[in-house]
Design a protein around this motif. Sequence first.
Motif, PDB file in Angstrom:
ATOM      1  N   ILE A 314     -34.033  33.949  98.163  1.00 49.97           N
ATOM      2  CA  ILE A 314     -32.661  34.304  98.545  1.00 49.97           C
ATOM      3  C   ILE A 314     -31.726  33.121  98.294  1.00 49.97           C
ATOM      4  O   ILE A 314     -30.608  33.289  97.785  1.00 49.97           O
ATOM      5  CB  ILE A 314     -32.617  34.748 100.017  1.00 49.97           C
ATOM      6  N   GLY A 315     -32.173  31.918  98.676  1.00 43.32           N
ATOM      7  CA  GLY A 315     -31.354  30.740  98.413  1.00 43.32           C
ATOM      8  C   GLY A 315     -31.110  30.526  96.932  1.00 43.32           C
ATOM      9  O   GLY A 315     -29.998  30.170  96.520  1.00 43.32           O
ATOM     10  N   LEU A 316     -32.135  30.775  96.118  1.00 43.72           N
ATOM     11  CA  LEU A 316     -31.978  30.645  94.671  1.00 43.72           C
ATOM     12  C   LEU A 316     -30.981  31.659  94.139  1.00 43.72           C
ATOM     13  O   LEU A 316     -30.135  31.331  93.291  1.00 43.72           O
ATOM     14  CB  LEU A 316     -33.339  30.838  93.995  1.00 43.72           C
ATOM     15  N   PHE A 317     -31.066  32.896  94.641  1.00 50.00           N
ATOM     16  CA  PHE A 317     -30.138  33.934  94.176  1.00 50.00           C
ATOM     17  C   PHE A 317     -28.695  33.542  94.472  1.00 50.00           C
ATOM     18  O   PHE A 317     -27.799  33.725  93.629  1.00 50.00           O
ATOM     19  CB  PHE A 317     -30.486  35.263  94.849  1.00 50.00           C
ATOM     20  N   LYS A 318     -28.449  33.003  95.645  1.00 49.66           N
ATOM     21  CA  LYS A 318     -27.081  32.606  95.997  1.00 49.66           C
ATOM     22  C   LYS A 318     -26.645  31.336  95.281  1.00 49.66           C
ATOM     23  O   LYS A 318     -25.457  31.163  94.973  1.00 49.66           O
ATOM     24  CB  LYS A 318     -26.975  32.427  97.514  1.00 49.66           C
TER      25      LYS A 318
END
Length: 385
Positions: A314-318
């Motif tokens: 999720i952090g990578l996506f954001k």
Amino acid sequence: MSQNDLHYVRTEMALPQPAPLRERGPVAWIRKNLFANPFDSVLTIIGMIIVIMILPPLVDWALVQAQWTGTDRTFCSTIAQGGIQPEGWSGACWAFVNAKFGQFMFGRYPIEERWRVILVAIMFVALLVPLLIPRVPRKGLNAFLFLVVFPIVAAFLLIGGFFGLPHVETPLWGGLLVTLTLSYVGIVVSLPLGILLALGRRSKMPVVKMLSVIFIETVRGVPLITVLFMASVMLPLFLPAGVSFDKFLRALIGVSLFASAYMAEVVRGGLQAIPKGQYEGADSLGLSYWQKTGLIILPQALKLVIPGIVNTFIGLFKDTSLVYIISMFDLLGVVRQNFSDPAWASPQTPASGLVFAALVFWMFCFGMSRYSIYMEHRLDTGHKR
């Protein structure tokens, strides 16, 4: 009483009785979850007040007063601002989102070639959905197609230059296309590379351990913006004359390596949580290092750190929005870029575009989060005997 008198012994099982009324139904749920004690009651009341203060104005702005259609800024501006709306009007300008939707999804990808992006998206969904459903058979073949075949086919379709497909340079890519491409490559690369780095950091071989520690701590010690800046601006300065890499490829490598360092620490936490007896039991069976790791240790470790793994995803996506710093435009970058379009310059345009981008990011992140919870419950064996 006669010795053979057994009337007090039950001869049949009692039928199950329904739970008391106070223990079932919506009232019981409210009492248990919202008003279980005075502190919970106070928090519930405060939360309800906040919702009442925020929700009605938000619904009024986003739905009731919103402008859904239009061809230019006049539809989202008041009369004093050169538009058609009455004075004091304030609502979402979804007409702006509708007019720019193609750019939000594809960037400057040629309109006549966007069918290639749509075809790649259909292939992505068709391969991902069966992979996420546990009951669908042939998971090995599905994973091979999704992780090996699909990236190759997608690269040929998106870039072109082969089989009569026109070449589309990556600087023309943008919007959700860039966001999903960076996320997909980062996730697919970071998980296996992170596992190898975690195993390397726990290795008994000094050189392997030292190299893994240096890489992990170096990458984790700098922000992603620095990594992207180095990959995009500084790296070409160290290459021989005439040698260059595509900027988008450099961003893919930078994002993947950055996520791999964080993934390594997540996996290492899972490895450390495995009891020593699991290692000793595997050694007693005469298993090799890779058999012990692949068949016994890693499956348990990865199951323990599912929340951490998905949190990294999720952090990578954001974090894909940070490619804006190197003049690449993901979804948020394209939305911000269109704020300067004079045809749609109005006070309501920026808020509408940002809300749209936030909803798209939330949908993907919330979906990953819910699937993570589903897998945790499915793989949880603590309650089984």
